[in-house]
Design a protein around this motif. Sequence first.
Motif, PDB file in Angstrom:
ATOM      1  N   ASP A   4       0.846  -1.180  -0.059  1.00  0.00           N
ATOM      2  CA  ASP A   4      -0.104   0.000  -0.028  1.00  0.00           C
ATOM      3  C   ASP A   4       0.962   1.265  -0.098  1.00  0.00           C
ATOM      4  O   ASP A   4       1.710   1.504   0.802  1.00  0.00           O
ATOM      5  N   THR A   5       0.776   1.903  -1.034  1.00  0.00           N
ATOM      6  CA  THR A   5       1.445   3.205  -1.199  1.00  0.00           C
ATOM      7  C   THR A   5       0.740   4.398  -0.938  1.00  0.00           C
ATOM      8  O   THR A   5       1.313   5.401  -0.831  1.00  0.00           O
ATOM      9  N   GLY A   6      -0.364   4.546  -0.600  1.00  0.00           N
ATOM     10  CA  GLY A   6      -1.167   5.560  -0.218  1.00  0.00           C
ATOM     11  C   GLY A   6      -1.986   6.307  -1.326  1.00  0.00           C
ATOM     12  O   GLY A   6      -2.578   7.058  -1.371  1.00  0.00           O
ATOM     13  N   PRO A   9      -4.653   2.724  -6.957  1.00  0.00           N
ATOM     14  CA  PRO A   9      -3.854   1.795  -7.933  1.00  0.00           C
ATOM     15  C   PRO A   9      -3.664   2.441  -9.282  1.00  0.00           C
ATOM     16  O   PRO A   9      -4.358   3.271  -9.928  1.00  0.00           O
ATOM     17  N   ARG A  10      -2.621   2.055 -10.016  1.00  0.00           N
ATOM     18  CA  ARG A  10      -2.089   2.206 -11.112  1.00  0.00           C
ATOM     19  C   ARG A  10      -3.185   1.498 -12.302  1.00  0.00           C
ATOM     20  O   ARG A  10      -3.474   0.635 -12.301  1.00  0.00           O
ATOM     21  N   LEU A  11      -3.555   2.717 -13.123  1.00  0.00           N
ATOM     22  CA  LEU A  11      -4.608   2.290 -14.457  1.00  0.00           C
ATOM     23  C   LEU A  11      -3.592   1.445 -15.513  1.00  0.00           C
ATOM     24  O   LEU A  11      -2.851   2.390 -15.966  1.00  0.00           O
ATOM     25  N   CYS A  86     -11.510   8.782 -16.593  1.00  0.00           N
ATOM     26  CA  CYS A  86     -10.874  10.185 -16.011  1.00  0.00           C
ATOM     27  C   CYS A  86      -9.807  10.075 -15.217  1.00  0.00           C
ATOM     28  O   CYS A  86      -9.935   9.724 -14.160  1.00  0.00           O
ATOM     29  N   LEU A  87      -8.911  10.516 -15.554  1.00  0.00           N
ATOM     30  CA  LEU A  87      -7.584  10.901 -14.692  1.00  0.00           C
ATOM     31  C   LEU A  87      -7.611  12.314 -14.142  1.00  0.00           C
ATOM     32  O   LEU A  87      -8.478  13.387 -14.459  1.00  0.00           O
ATOM     33  N   ARG A  88      -7.061  12.353 -13.057  1.00  0.00           N
ATOM     34  CA  ARG A  88      -6.932  13.509 -12.294  1.00  0.00           C
ATOM     35  C   ARG A  88      -5.714  14.376 -12.562  1.00  0.00           C
ATOM     36  O   ARG A  88      -4.679  13.932 -12.378  1.00  0.00           O
TER      37      ARG A  88
END
Length: 132
Positions: A4-6, A9-11, A86-88
């Motif tokens: 857990d990196t905080g 998750p990578r898409l 949709c990416l942030r």
Amino acid sequence: MSTDTGRPPRLVIDPSDYAAVYAIGDVHGCLDALLELEDMIREDAQSIEGRKLIVMLGDYVDRGPKSAAVLYHLTASPPSGFERVCLRGNHDDAFLAFLDGDPAGDWVLDHGAETTLASYGVEIDGFTLPAG
């Protein structure tokens, strides 16, 4: 060992799964331009058979007058016949940080946060940040 990196998750998207992939970035509260661009994409994709994807690259808020409407539009279903991701963007991250009271997000006040807040009916004329 925890992984857990905080971070979310990578898409991972394999573009070969799609017949067409369109990317849109830097909407910045400009709903009318976004809708016009979606119309152009639908027209372009009419003759393409197979799965179609629209990737939104972030920066939905700040500057333009309709940030709230842009976010509402993007949380609804994508255009018919398309999938949408949709990416942030950095403006979106900073605005969320500002709303959470994180001083790291305060820079949005100098980059169009007033128009974003106004799109939700919040006016901040004369607003000053507390000394930190």
